[in-house]
Design a protein around this motif. Structure first.
Motif, PDB file in Angstrom:
ATOM      1  N   LEU A  65       0.854  -1.173   0.000  1.00 60.01           N
ATOM      2  CA  LEU A  65       0.000   0.000   0.000  1.00 60.01           C
ATOM      3  C   LEU A  65       0.898   1.233   0.000  1.00 60.01           C
ATOM      4  N   GLU A  66       0.848   1.982  -1.078  1.00 58.02           N
ATOM      5  CA  GLU A  66       1.717   3.157  -1.219  1.00 58.02           C
ATOM      6  C   GLU A  66       0.904   4.433  -1.067  1.00 58.02           C
ATOM      7  N   GLN A  67       1.422   5.336  -0.227  1.00 55.00           N
ATOM      8  CA  GLN A  67       0.789   6.629  -0.085  1.00 55.00           C
ATOM      9  C   GLN A  67       1.665   7.695  -0.719  1.00 55.00           C
ATOM     10  N   SER A  68       1.017   8.694  -1.299  1.00 59.39           N
ATOM     11  CA  SER A  68       1.766   9.827  -1.830  1.00 59.39           C
ATOM     12  C   SER A  68       0.969  11.103  -1.635  1.00 59.39           C
ATOM     13  N   PRO A  69       1.638  12.213  -1.345  1.00 60.43           N
ATOM     14  CA  PRO A  69       3.074  12.267  -1.060  1.00 60.43           C
ATOM     15  C   PRO A  69       3.369  11.744   0.348  1.00 60.43           C
ATOM     16  N   GLN A  70       4.630  11.613   0.666  1.00 62.76           N
ATOM     17  CA  GLN A  70       5.007  11.167   2.021  1.00 62.76           C
ATOM     18  C   GLN A  70       4.864  12.295   3.012  1.00 62.76           C
ATOM     19  N   SER A  71       5.084  13.512   2.534  1.00 61.69           N
ATOM     20  CA  SER A  71       4.875  14.671   3.391  1.00 61.69           C
ATOM     21  C   SER A  71       4.388  15.828   2.533  1.00 61.69           C
ATOM     22  N   LEU A  72       3.711  16.743   3.202  1.00 66.61           N
ATOM     23  CA  LEU A  72       3.052  17.819   2.477  1.00 66.61           C
ATOM     24  C   LEU A  72       2.967  19.041   3.381  1.00 66.61           C
ATOM     25  N   ILE A  73       3.384  20.173   2.847  1.00 65.78           N
ATOM     26  CA  ILE A  73       3.241  21.429   3.582  1.00 65.78           C
ATOM     27  C   ILE A  73       2.388  22.360   2.735  1.00 65.78           C
ATOM     28  N   VAL A  74       1.277  22.815   3.301  1.00 67.87           N
ATOM     29  CA  VAL A  74       0.389  23.707   2.542  1.00 67.87           C
ATOM     30  C   VAL A  74       0.085  24.948   3.364  1.00 67.87           C
TER      31      VAL A  74
ATOM     32  N   HIS B 253      -6.037  20.477  10.712  1.00 68.24           N
ATOM     33  CA  HIS B 253      -5.933  19.319   9.820  1.00 68.24           C
ATOM     34  C   HIS B 253      -4.534  18.699   9.854  1.00 68.24           C
ATOM     35  N   ALA B 254      -3.599  19.377  10.460  1.00 69.09           N
ATOM     36  CA  ALA B 254      -2.229  18.861  10.490  1.00 69.09           C
ATOM     37  C   ALA B 254      -2.148  17.539  11.235  1.00 69.09           C
ATOM     38  N   GLY B 255      -1.298  16.659  10.737  1.00 70.49           N
ATOM     39  CA  GLY B 255      -1.132  15.349  11.352  1.00 70.49           C
ATOM     40  C   GLY B 255      -0.670  14.346  10.319  1.00 70.49           C
ATOM     41  N   ILE B 256      -0.711  13.098  10.705  1.00 73.03           N
ATOM     42  CA  ILE B 256      -0.302  12.022   9.795  1.00 73.03           C
ATOM     43  C   ILE B 256      -1.559  11.295   9.340  1.00 73.03           C
ATOM     44  N   TYR B 257      -1.735  11.204   8.038  1.00 71.41           N
ATOM     45  CA  TYR B 257      -2.894  10.512   7.483  1.00 71.41           C
ATOM     46  C   TYR B 257      -2.456   9.140   7.003  1.00 71.41           C
ATOM     47  N   LEU B 258      -3.181   8.132   7.463  1.00 74.21           N
ATOM     48  CA  LEU B 258      -2.843   6.747   7.132  1.00 74.21           C
ATOM     49  C   LEU B 258      -4.014   6.084   6.427  1.00 74.21           C
ATOM     50  N   CYS B 259      -3.711   5.380   5.340  1.00 72.32           N
ATOM     51  CA  CYS B 259      -4.753   4.551   4.737  1.00 72.32           C
ATOM     52  C   CYS B 259      -4.495   3.112   5.143  1.00 72.32           C
ATOM     53  N   GLY B 260      -5.560   2.379   5.373  1.00 69.64           N
ATOM     54  CA  GLY B 260      -5.465   0.979   5.746  1.00 69.64           C
ATOM     55  C   GLY B 260      -6.353   0.159   4.834  1.00 69.64           C
ATOM     56  N   ALA B 261      -5.849  -1.002   4.410  1.00 68.60           N
ATOM     57  CA  ALA B 261      -6.598  -1.838   3.479  1.00 68.60           C
ATOM     58  C   ALA B 261      -6.953  -3.161   4.117  1.00 68.60           C
TER      59      ALA B 261
ATOM     60  N   LEU C 118      -5.940  -5.183   9.050  1.00 66.57           N
ATOM     61  CA  LEU C 118      -5.609  -4.116   8.115  1.00 66.57           C
ATOM     62  C   LEU C 118      -4.117  -4.037   7.854  1.00 66.57           C
ATOM     63  N   ILE C 119      -3.810  -3.692   6.610  1.00 62.37           N
ATOM     64  CA  ILE C 119      -2.434  -3.376   6.246  1.00 62.37           C
ATOM     65  C   ILE C 119      -2.394  -1.882   6.002  1.00 62.37           C
ATOM     66  N   PHE C 120      -1.382  -1.202   6.544  1.00 62.55           N
ATOM     67  CA  PHE C 120      -1.328   0.241   6.454  1.00 62.55           C
ATOM     68  C   PHE C 120      -0.284   0.723   5.467  1.00 62.55           C
ATOM     69  N   GLY C 121      -0.579   1.871   4.887  1.00 65.94           N
ATOM     70  CA  GLY C 121       0.418   2.577   4.105  1.00 65.94           C
ATOM     71  C   GLY C 121       1.406   3.232   5.053  1.00 65.94           C
ATOM     72  N   GLN C 122       2.414   3.858   4.491  1.00 65.15           N
ATOM     73  CA  GLN C 122       3.478   4.431   5.319  1.00 65.15           C
ATOM     74  C   GLN C 122       3.097   5.776   5.920  1.00 65.15           C
ATOM     75  N   GLY C 123       1.957   6.312   5.499  1.00 66.47           N
ATOM     76  CA  GLY C 123       1.495   7.569   6.074  1.00 66.47           C
ATOM     77  C   GLY C 123       1.911   8.791   5.281  1.00 66.47           C
ATOM     78  N   THR C 124       1.136   9.844   5.399  1.00 63.31           N
ATOM     79  CA  THR C 124       1.443  11.148   4.794  1.00 63.31           C
ATOM     80  C   THR C 124       1.397  12.180   5.901  1.00 63.31           C
TER      81      THR C 124
END
Lengths: 112, 119
Positions: free
Chosen positions: A4-13, A83-91, A100-106
């Motif tokens: 499970l790949e997440q993109s981007p790994q980090s994001l500043i907005v 909204h700041a934090g780490i967002y994780l998707c799990g499948a 669940l298997i998790f992505g590496q987080g954004t």
């Protein structure tokens, strides 16, 4: 490579801007979960998607699961510092007892 | 939403001692609970699946004799780290499967985590 790949790994907005986080699976998804985590804390459940084409919204956060059920996107409208934090998707994969298997987080940072 | 608690939230222990971490589902019954481990700046790694009234199922590479899991009731699962060593220091998070109507029983709700430091 990760299942499970997440993109981007980090994001500043900048506060007020929209953003999108993607989660791509190498296998068919039987359930896709989005969670938010503050560093050193537990995960907060955001949304669960199961059907291809499904879209759910909660406040300013919208998540979609694509038709072929191998990718999901999380979209935040008019981002705020909260909204700041780490967002994780799990499948969830088929009949595996619900684990669940998790992505590496954004990691999302929102500049005021 | 459904609430899951963990106790303690943090613990410091000496090498060689055992530490027990509790995971409770407060407002729903959970036939299945999961234990994860998370290293700094990394994602969650599933350690084991805990089913009420039966033995836990461990993921490959996780020592079942070191990480003892007991799921005695529909609202409580415990993880005991036996003979802890510094390399066991980590953030341990549990989740409980189930919860509120409308979100189905396949949603996992997570506890706040327990930070274990082994000196």
């Amino acid at each position: 490579s990760q299942e499970l790949e997440q993109s981007p790994q980090s994001l500043i907005v900048q506060e007020g801007k929209n953003l999108t986080i993607n989660c791509t699976s190498s296998k068919t998804l039987y359930g896709l979960y989005w969670y938010k985590q503050k560093y050193g804390e537990g995960l907060i459940f955001l949304m669960m998607l199961q059907k291809g084409g499904e879209e759910k919204s909660h406040e300013k956060i919208t998540a979609k699961l694509d038709e072929k059920k191998q990718q999901s996107s999380l979209h935040i409208t008019a981002s705020q510092p909260s909204h700041a934090g780490i967002y994780l998707c799990g499948a969830r994969r088929g009949n595996q007892g619900g684990k669940l298997i998790f992505g590496q987080g954004t990691e999302l940072s929102v500049k005021p | 939403g459904a609430v899951v608690s963990q106790h303690p939230s943090w613990v410091i222990c000496k090498s060689g001692t055992s530490v027990k971490i509790e995971c409770r589902s407060l407002d729903f019954q959970a036939t299945t609970m999961f234990w994860y481990r998370q290293f700094p700046k990394q994602s969650l790694m599933l350690m084991a699946t805990s089913n009420e009234g039966s033995k836990a199922t461990y993921e490959q590479g996780v020592e079942k004799d070191k990480f003892l899991i007991n799921h005695a009731s529909l609202t409580l699962s415990t993880l005991t780290v036996t003979s802890a060593h510094p390399e066991d220091s980590s953030f341990y998070i549990c989740s409980a499967r189930g919860g509120l109507a409308g979100e189905g029983t396949d949603t996992q709700y997570f506890g706040p985590g327990t930070r274990l430091t082994v000196l």
